[in-house]
Design an enzyme around this catalytic site. Structure first.
Site, PDB file in Angstrom:
ATOM      1  CG  ASP A 115      -5.041  -9.029 -17.559  1.00  0.00           C
ATOM      2  OD1 ASP A 115      -5.593  -8.171 -16.837  1.00  0.00           O
ATOM      3  OD2 ASP A 115      -4.791  -8.850 -18.766  1.00  0.00           O
TER       4      ASP A 115
ATOM      5  CG  HIS B 243      -8.723  -5.309  -8.170  1.00  0.00           C
ATOM      6  ND1 HIS B 243      -8.057  -5.847  -9.243  1.00  0.00           N
ATOM      7  CD2 HIS B 243      -8.992  -4.019  -8.505  1.00  0.00           C
ATOM      8  CE1 HIS B 243      -7.938  -4.927 -10.190  1.00  0.00           C
ATOM      9  NE2 HIS B 243      -8.495  -3.801  -9.775  1.00  0.00           N
TER      10      HIS B 243
ATOM     11  CG  LEU C   7       5.866 -21.628  -2.939  1.00  0.00           C
ATOM     12  CD1 LEU C   7       6.199 -21.901  -4.402  1.00  0.00           C
ATOM     13  CD2 LEU C   7       4.348 -21.744  -2.744  1.00  0.00           C
TER      14      LEU C   7
HETATM   15  C1  IPE Z   1      -0.604  -6.702 -16.486  1.00  0.00           C
HETATM   16  O1  IPE Z   1      -1.966  -6.527 -16.618  1.00  0.00           O
HETATM   17  C2  IPE Z   1      -0.169  -6.276 -15.112  1.00  0.00           C
HETATM   18  C3  IPE Z   1      -0.581  -7.131 -14.019  1.00  0.00           C
HETATM   19  C4  IPE Z   1      -1.208  -8.273 -14.127  1.00  0.00           C
HETATM   20  C5  IPE Z   1      -0.246  -6.653 -12.713  1.00  0.00           C
HETATM   21  P1  IPE Z   1      -2.575  -5.209 -17.274  1.00  0.00           P
HETATM   22  O2  IPE Z   1      -4.047  -5.386 -17.264  1.00  0.00           O
HETATM   23  O3  IPE Z   1      -2.038  -4.016 -16.588  1.00  0.00           O
HETATM   24  O4  IPE Z   1      -1.972  -5.269 -18.744  1.00  0.00           O
HETATM   25  P2  IPE Z   1      -2.448  -4.594 -20.110  1.00  0.00           P
HETATM   26  O5  IPE Z   1      -2.647  -3.135 -19.830  1.00  0.00           O
HETATM   27  O6  IPE Z   1      -3.715  -5.270 -20.506  1.00  0.00           O
HETATM   28  O7  IPE Z   1      -1.342  -4.878 -21.058  1.00  0.00           O
HETATM   29  C1  IPE Z   2      -5.450  -7.665 -13.173  1.00  0.00           C
HETATM   30  O1  IPE Z   2      -6.751  -7.404 -13.525  1.00  0.00           O
HETATM   31  C2  IPE Z   2      -5.037  -6.978 -11.900  1.00  0.00           C
HETATM   32  C3  IPE Z   2      -4.090  -5.867 -12.083  1.00  0.00           C
HETATM   33  C4  IPE Z   2      -3.551  -5.501 -13.198  1.00  0.00           C
HETATM   34  C5  IPE Z   2      -3.719  -5.141 -10.884  1.00  0.00           C
HETATM   35  P1  IPE Z   2      -7.172  -6.096 -14.314  1.00  0.00           P
HETATM   36  O2  IPE Z   2      -7.542  -5.039 -13.318  1.00  0.00           O
HETATM   37  O3  IPE Z   2      -6.143  -5.696 -15.290  1.00  0.00           O
HETATM   38  O4  IPE Z   2      -8.475  -6.620 -15.057  1.00  0.00           O
HETATM   39  P2  IPE Z   2      -8.966  -6.273 -16.509  1.00  0.00           P
HETATM   40  O5  IPE Z   2      -7.841  -6.487 -17.444  1.00  0.00           O
HETATM   41  O6  IPE Z   2      -9.407  -4.824 -16.461  1.00  0.00           O
HETATM   42  O7  IPE Z   2     -10.111  -7.192 -16.741  1.00  0.00           O
HETATM   43 MG    MG Z   3      -5.852  -6.171 -17.251  1.00  0.00          MG
END
Ligand code: IPE
Ligand code: IPE
Ligand code: MG
Length: 227
Positions: free
Chosen positions: A13, A30, A124
């Site tokens: 995240d 990303h 792995l």
């Molecule tokens: C969780 O992250 C999903 C992934 C890392 C793929 P999100 O960014 O979607 O989660 P919330 O919305 O903060 O809970």
């Molecule tokens: C995690 O990063 C990647 C996915 C959930 C696909 P985020 O896109 O959720 O990044 P934040 O939480 O907005 O910083």
């Molecule tokens: Mg996120």
């Protein structure tokens, strides 16, 4: 002595916030996140970790803009094609959990092709959670079991109906970016997982973060309800 986890699961995240901090579009976050995936896989391989499961796209992530979702899938496709050689060279078996049927056809083809060519690798197991949500996984497992005769060992039959049937439960679940929630990730399998939260944003995550998490894990006392 360091007690190394057999299975590490990571909620990757913070890509969006990493980009925002740098005044860049979310997509750059990303893309940098994909590099962190490469580093983390490499570190797990070096550290002799058996299973690495990465949360890449949740059943709730469809709420994001069409263009972001499209970008994530194309990034994934490129990642898989780009990593094929490395996986074969380093004994990495590729696998997926989640409802793959809802993903774009081209991506599903790439996933199946990599799964097939890496199926005999045994160093792995790298699993991506794609269109994954525990509630959806559990619902699909129940649906499978409903059409079968009631099993004698219901807990075993249920675990075998989950997407994770071929892997051990995660020993540790890591979440980056400072959020302290599971967001529908491995809720059943994580019943006794150690939880580790770090403020590091996913694109900045690397071997030293992983080693630190393993060190903390190693110092924890896992009692599983005993003494
Ligand atoms: C969780 O992250 C999903 C992934 C890392 C793929 P999100 O960014 O979607 O989660 P919330 O919305 O903060 O809970
Ligand atoms: C995690 O990063 C990647 C996915 C959930 C696909 P985020 O896109 O959720 O990044 P934040 O939480 O907005 O910083
Ligand atoms: Mg996120």
């Amino acid at each position: 002595m360091i007690n190394t986890p057999r299975h590490i699961a990571i909620i990757m995240d913070g890509n969006g916030r990493w980009a925002k901090e740098k005044h860049l579009p979310r997509m750059k976050g990303h893309a940098a996140g994909a590099e962190a995936v490469r580093r983390t896989v490499e570190a797990c391989r070096e550290l002799g970790i058996g299973y690495l499961t990465l949360f890449a796209f949740s059943t709730e992530n469809w709420k994001r803009s069409k263009s972001e979702v499209k970008f994530l899938f194309s990034l994934l496709g490129r990642f898989l094609v780009g990593e094929k050689k490395n996986m074969l060279k380093n004994g990495i078996k590729f696998s997926v959990i989640g409802d793959v049927s809802a993903l774009p056809e081209g991506l599903v083809k790439k996933i199946n092709a990599i799964k097939t060519v890496t199926r005999n690798m045994d160093k792995l197991t790298l699993t991506l959670a794609l269109n994954y949500g525990s509630r959806n996984e559990i619902a699909r497992a129940v649906k499978k079991l409903l059409s079968a005769k009631p099993p004698d060992n219901i807990e075993k039959a249920f675990a075998d109906a989950l997407d994770t049937k071929d892997m051990p439960d995660p020993d540790i679940i890591i979440r980056s970016s400072g959020e302290m929630r599971l967001s529908n990730f491995l809720l059943y399998q994580g019943a006794y997982s150690e939880l580790y939260f770090t403020d590091t944003l996913w694109p900045d995550f690397g071997k030293k973060d992983l080693v630190k998490a393993i060190k903390v894990y190693s110092d924890r006392d896992r009692r599983f309800g005993g003494y």
